[in-house]
Design a protein around this motif. Structure first.
Motif, short mmCIF file in Angstrom:
data_model
loop_
_atom_site.label_atom_id
_atom_site.label_comp_id
_atom_site.label_asym_id
_atom_site.label_seq_id
_atom_site.Cartn_x
_atom_site.Cartn_y
_atom_site.Cartn_z
N GLY A 61 -49.07 -77.94 70.52
CA GLY A 61 -48.41 -77.63 71.79
C GLY A 61 -46.89 -77.65 71.72
N PHE A 62 -46.34 -77.66 70.52
CA PHE A 62 -44.88 -77.72 70.36
C PHE A 62 -44.32 -76.33 70.17
CE2 PHE A 62 -40.96 -78.10 67.86
CZ PHE A 62 -40.25 -78.99 68.64
N GLN A 63 -43.27 -76.05 70.93
CA GLN A 63 -42.54 -74.80 70.80
C GLN A 63 -41.07 -75.14 70.92
OE1 GLN A 63 -43.94 -71.36 73.04
NE2 GLN A 63 -41.90 -71.16 73.88
N PRO A 64 -40.23 -74.66 70.01
CA PRO A 64 -38.81 -74.98 70.11
C PRO A 64 -38.24 -74.59 71.47
CG PRO A 64 -39.26 -73.98 68.00
CD PRO A 64 -40.52 -73.84 68.83
N GLY A 65 -37.51 -75.53 72.06
CA GLY A 65 -36.86 -75.27 73.33
C GLY A 65 -35.40 -74.88 73.15
N TRP A 66 -34.93 -74.97 71.93
CA TRP A 66 -33.55 -74.63 71.60
C TRP A 66 -33.42 -74.58 70.09
CZ3 TRP A 66 -30.37 -72.16 74.37
CH2 TRP A 66 -29.00 -72.13 74.07
N ASN A 67 -32.25 -74.31 69.60
CA ASN A 67 -31.98 -74.29 68.16
C ASN A 67 -32.05 -75.72 67.61
OD1 ASN A 67 -31.27 -71.45 68.17
ND2 ASN A 67 -29.44 -72.08 69.26
N PHE A 68 -32.33 -75.82 66.33
CA PHE A 68 -32.36 -77.06 65.57
C PHE A 68 -33.48 -78.01 66.01
CE2 PHE A 68 -28.41 -75.19 64.36
CZ PHE A 68 -28.32 -75.49 63.02
N ASN A 69 -34.60 -77.44 66.45
CA ASN A 69 -35.82 -78.22 66.62
C ASN A 69 -36.43 -78.36 65.23
OD1 ASN A 69 -37.25 -78.11 69.81
ND2 ASN A 69 -35.16 -77.46 69.39
N CYS A 74 -24.36 -72.20 67.40
CA CYS A 74 -24.91 -73.20 68.33
C CYS A 74 -24.07 -74.47 68.25
CB CYS A 74 -26.36 -73.49 67.93
SG CYS A 74 -27.17 -74.74 68.95
N GLY A 75 -24.03 -75.23 69.35
CA GLY A 75 -23.34 -76.51 69.34
C GLY A 75 -23.96 -77.50 68.36
N TYR A 76 -25.21 -77.27 67.98
CA TYR A 76 -25.89 -78.14 67.02
C TYR A 76 -25.73 -77.68 65.57
CZ TYR A 76 -28.24 -80.36 70.96
OH TYR A 76 -28.51 -81.05 72.11
N THR A 77 -24.98 -76.61 65.35
CA THR A 77 -24.82 -76.07 64.00
C THR A 77 -24.29 -77.11 63.02
OG1 THR A 77 -24.54 -73.85 64.87
CG2 THR A 77 -23.75 -74.22 62.63
N ARG A 78 -23.52 -78.07 63.53
CA ARG A 78 -23.01 -79.14 62.65
C ARG A 78 -24.15 -79.94 62.03
NH1 ARG A 78 -22.56 -80.46 67.82
NH2 ARG A 78 -23.24 -82.52 68.52
N GLN A 79 -25.38 -79.81 62.57
CA GLN A 79 -26.52 -80.50 61.98
C GLN A 79 -26.85 -79.98 60.58
OE1 GLN A 79 -30.09 -81.11 64.23
NE2 GLN A 79 -28.99 -81.84 66.04
N TYR A 80 -26.32 -78.83 60.21
CA TYR A 80 -26.50 -78.37 58.83
C TYR A 80 -26.03 -79.44 57.84
CZ TYR A 80 -27.84 -73.43 59.52
OH TYR A 80 -28.50 -72.26 59.80
N ASP A 81 -24.92 -80.12 58.17
CA ASP A 81 -24.43 -81.19 57.29
C ASP A 81 -25.49 -82.28 57.14
OD1 ASP A 81 -21.87 -80.16 56.63
OD2 ASP A 81 -21.01 -80.96 58.48
N GLY A 85 -48.66 -80.56 49.03
CA GLY A 85 -48.54 -81.90 48.47
C GLY A 85 -47.18 -82.54 48.72
N GLN A 86 -46.27 -81.81 49.37
CA GLN A 86 -44.94 -82.33 49.67
C GLN A 86 -44.69 -82.24 51.17
OE1 GLN A 86 -43.28 -79.47 46.43
NE2 GLN A 86 -41.63 -80.90 46.92
N PRO A 87 -43.89 -83.14 51.72
CA PRO A 87 -43.49 -82.98 53.12
C PRO A 87 -42.44 -81.87 53.23
CG PRO A 87 -42.43 -84.91 52.19
CD PRO A 87 -43.35 -84.37 51.13
N VAL A 88 -42.56 -81.08 54.30
CA VAL A 88 -41.62 -79.98 54.54
C VAL A 88 -41.10 -80.11 55.96
CG1 VAL A 88 -41.30 -77.47 54.60
CG2 VAL A 88 -42.92 -78.48 52.96
N LEU A 89 -39.78 -80.16 56.11
CA LEU A 89 -39.15 -80.18 57.42
C LEU A 89 -38.67 -78.77 57.71
CD1 LEU A 89 -38.34 -82.12 59.76
CD2 LEU A 89 -36.05 -82.17 58.71
N VAL A 90 -39.30 -78.13 58.69
CA VAL A 90 -38.96 -76.76 59.08
C VAL A 90 -38.06 -76.84 60.31
CG1 VAL A 90 -39.89 -74.51 59.76
CG2 VAL A 90 -41.21 -75.98 58.20
N VAL A 91 -36.90 -76.19 60.23
CA VAL A 91 -35.90 -76.29 61.29
C VAL A 91 -35.47 -74.90 61.72
CG1 VAL A 91 -33.68 -77.30 61.95
CG2 VAL A 91 -35.07 -78.40 60.17
N ASN A 92 -35.62 -74.58 63.01
CA ASN A 92 -35.08 -73.31 63.50
C ASN A 92 -33.59 -73.50 63.75
OD1 ASN A 92 -36.09 -74.86 65.95
ND2 ASN A 92 -34.98 -73.22 66.99
N THR A 93 -32.79 -72.62 63.18
CA THR A 93 -31.34 -72.79 63.17
C THR A 93 -30.62 -71.60 63.80
OG1 THR A 93 -31.13 -71.78 60.98
CG2 THR A 93 -31.47 -74.18 61.06
#
Length: 172
Positions: free
Chosen positions: A130-138, A52-59, A40-48
């Motif tokens: 058909g979606f598969q993470p191609g890198w971290n932070f997908n 990684c250069g995208y680690t700043r996305q944690y903020d 009943g809630q939206p869930v954003l699942v993120v591979n972290t």
């Protein structure tokens, strides 16, 4: 005959859409995280990953969570070493995220997301859309009804318009 086919289609769609709600991940805090707890809630699942250069996305993920959690959004971080950029242990990941980012949203243990050893959730997403993470932070947005609502690559910033628009479409 048409109504019978329509009924079969609706039943199949309901089973497929509900499937995401049945996945369980080990929690980095101990115990389990079940997606069914957030039905009943939206869930954003993120591979972290911590290195990684995208680690700043944690903020940005924390800001997204703080902005929309009271309206029902859940952010779930899934640390993975599939791209060889995660720390060596769950304890190291947890400490790194707490000290450097003050994360408050749920996090799983280090989890495979690719190939034969991928967590069943990631296999399901690949089969469904058909979606598969191609890198971290997908990012994978699960709608309140359990279906995959949207997917976003690593370049998509958590507070960007595409993500916030997709998220807010499911909030009260």
């Amino acid at each position: 005959m048409r109504s019978l086919l329509a009924l079969v289609f609706l039943c199949a769609a309901s089973i497929t859409q509900a499937a995401s709600a049945n996945f369980t991940f080990p929690s980095i805090d101990g115990g389990d995280i079940s997606l069914s707890d957030w039905r009943g809630q939206p869930v954003l699942v993120v591979n972290t990953a911590s290195r990684c250069g995208y680690t700043r996305q944690y903020d940005g993920l924390q800001a997204l969570y703080e902005t929309y959690r009271d309206a029902g959004l859940v952010v779930l971080a899934v640390p993975s070493n599939d791209f060889r950029q995660e720390l060596g242990s769950n304890e190291d990941v947890k400490e790194f995220c707490e000290v450097n980012f003050g994360l408050e949203f749920p996090m799983t243990t280090i989890t495979p997301i690719l190939g034969d050893t991928a967590h069943p959730f990631y296999k399901w997403v690949k089969d469904e859309v058909g979606f598969q993470p191609g890198w971290n932070f997908n990012k994978i947005l699960i709608a309140p009804d359990g279906r995959v609502a949207a997917t976003f690559g690593a370049n998509a910033r958590p507070m960007s318009r595409p993500i916030t628009s997709a998220v807010t479409a499911f909030l009260d």
